[in-house]
Design an enzyme around this catalytic site. Structure first.
Site, PDB file in Angstrom:
ATOM      1  N   LYS A 225       0.812  -1.220   0.000  1.00 37.18           N
ATOM      2  CA  LYS A 225       0.000   0.000   0.000  1.00 37.18           C
ATOM      3  C   LYS A 225       0.842   1.266   0.000  1.00 37.18           C
ATOM      4  CE  LYS A 225      -4.376  -1.912   1.433  1.00 37.18           C
ATOM      5  NZ  LYS A 225      -5.473  -1.947   2.412  1.00 37.18           N
ATOM      6  N   ARG A 265      -3.486  -9.989   4.945  1.00 37.99           N
ATOM      7  CA  ARG A 265      -3.885 -10.142   3.542  1.00 37.99           C
ATOM      8  C   ARG A 265      -2.741  -9.607   2.680  1.00 37.99           C
ATOM      9  NH1 ARG A 265      -6.319  -7.081  -0.511  1.00 37.99           N
ATOM     10  NH2 ARG A 265      -7.904  -8.139  -1.774  1.00 37.99           N
TER      11      ARG A 265
END
Length: 287
Positions: A225, A265
């Site tokens: 991210k 995840r």
């Protein structure tokens, strides 16, 4: 107020003796992380099985990009992308999660073999979602969410990011329970990168214990991210490409595992699978 012990996982899934690893299967042409490499259904299924072979405990199949600025796909297209991949992976023995904000997609994916519904909106995007999950009787991920990807960056305004995310997650949990979902089947996700800047994400990761105090298993989804790109930026301020953030992702995995997260995840499974096992060995040595 709903409170349950958060160290174990949700009812309806296996119990692992460590943090679980959820591998990502993006059946989209516009993912921020892999640029549509697995958009073809056959390639997506192969990729999902490869992730299991690399150590993924479950695989999360999604047909709609939630990168900042992404526009939504229509229901028929999302179903076309997701359901065949879920069906084939489940038939091959993989433990499958479906990543969707639509109740109809969740319903059909569960019918095709999905065992978990991962809704980044926590049931807010579609009023049909919570009733569909309640009827299906499967575990449900409630993520912290403030609006669609097209404008979520404008919603990254907090006076106290930790306090506000905790309060909003608590509301999402109670809303799901009021809609008929067994609280023992609910997982919480702080929504790193969703209506948050890099500072917000780092603050939330620094306070995972306070998030676990909500009493439900915690899913941490930091993989590749933007905040990792900011941390890793060079002297010129340019962040590395998403696929060059996997070592940093594994570092977050190790921290999340040590802080008691139920699962992480991730896109690149092998390093995170190693990280959770090392974290568990350290934990056992200190017991």
């Amino acid at each position: 107020m709903v409170t349950l012990q958060a160290r174990s996982g949700p009812v309806g899934l296996p119990e692992w003796d460590r943090c679980a690893v959820m591998g990502v299967v993006n059946v989209t042409p516009d993912s921020f992380s892999d640029g549509g490499r697995w958009f073809d259904p056959e390639l997506a299924v192969k990729h999902g099985l490869d992730l299991v072979a690399q150590g993924a405990d479950l695989v999360d199949v999604g047909g709609e990009s939630t990168r900042p600025g992404a526009k939504r796909v229509d229901e028929a297209e999302e179903l076309r992308r997701v359901v065949p991949v879920v069906r084939e992976l489940a038939a091959a023995g993989a433990l499958v999660s479906v990543d969707t904000m639509r109740g109809s997609v969740a319903e059909q994916a569960v019918a095709a073999g999905a065992r978990l519904v991962n809704d980044v909106s926590g049931g807010l995007a579609d009023p049909a979602m919570v009733p569909a999950v309640a009827a299906a009787g499967v575990p449900f991920v409630v993520m912290h969410w403030r609006g669609q990807s097209i404008d979520m960056n404008n919603r990254a305004v907090y006076a106290d990011v930790l306090g506000e995310v905790v309060a909003e997650l608590r509301s999402g949990l109670e809303r799901a329970v009021a809609g008929g979902i067994d609280p023992a089947r609910i997982v919480l996700d702080p929504g790193l990168g969703f209506a948050k800047d890099a500072g917000h994400d780092l603050t939330l990761l620094a306070h995972l214990r306070e998030l676990r105090a909500l009493g439900r298993p915690l899913l941490v989804a930091a993989s590749r991210k933007r905040f990792l790109g900011r941390v890793l930026a060079g002297d010129d301020g340019a962040p590395p490409p998403a696929r060059e953030r996997d070592a940093a992702t594994a570092a977050v995995t190790a921290i999340a595992a040590r802080e008691g997260a139920w699962a992480v995840r991730v896109h690149e499974v092998h390093a995170s699978a190693d990280a959770v096992r090392v974290a568990r060995a350290i934990e056992a040595a200190g017991a």
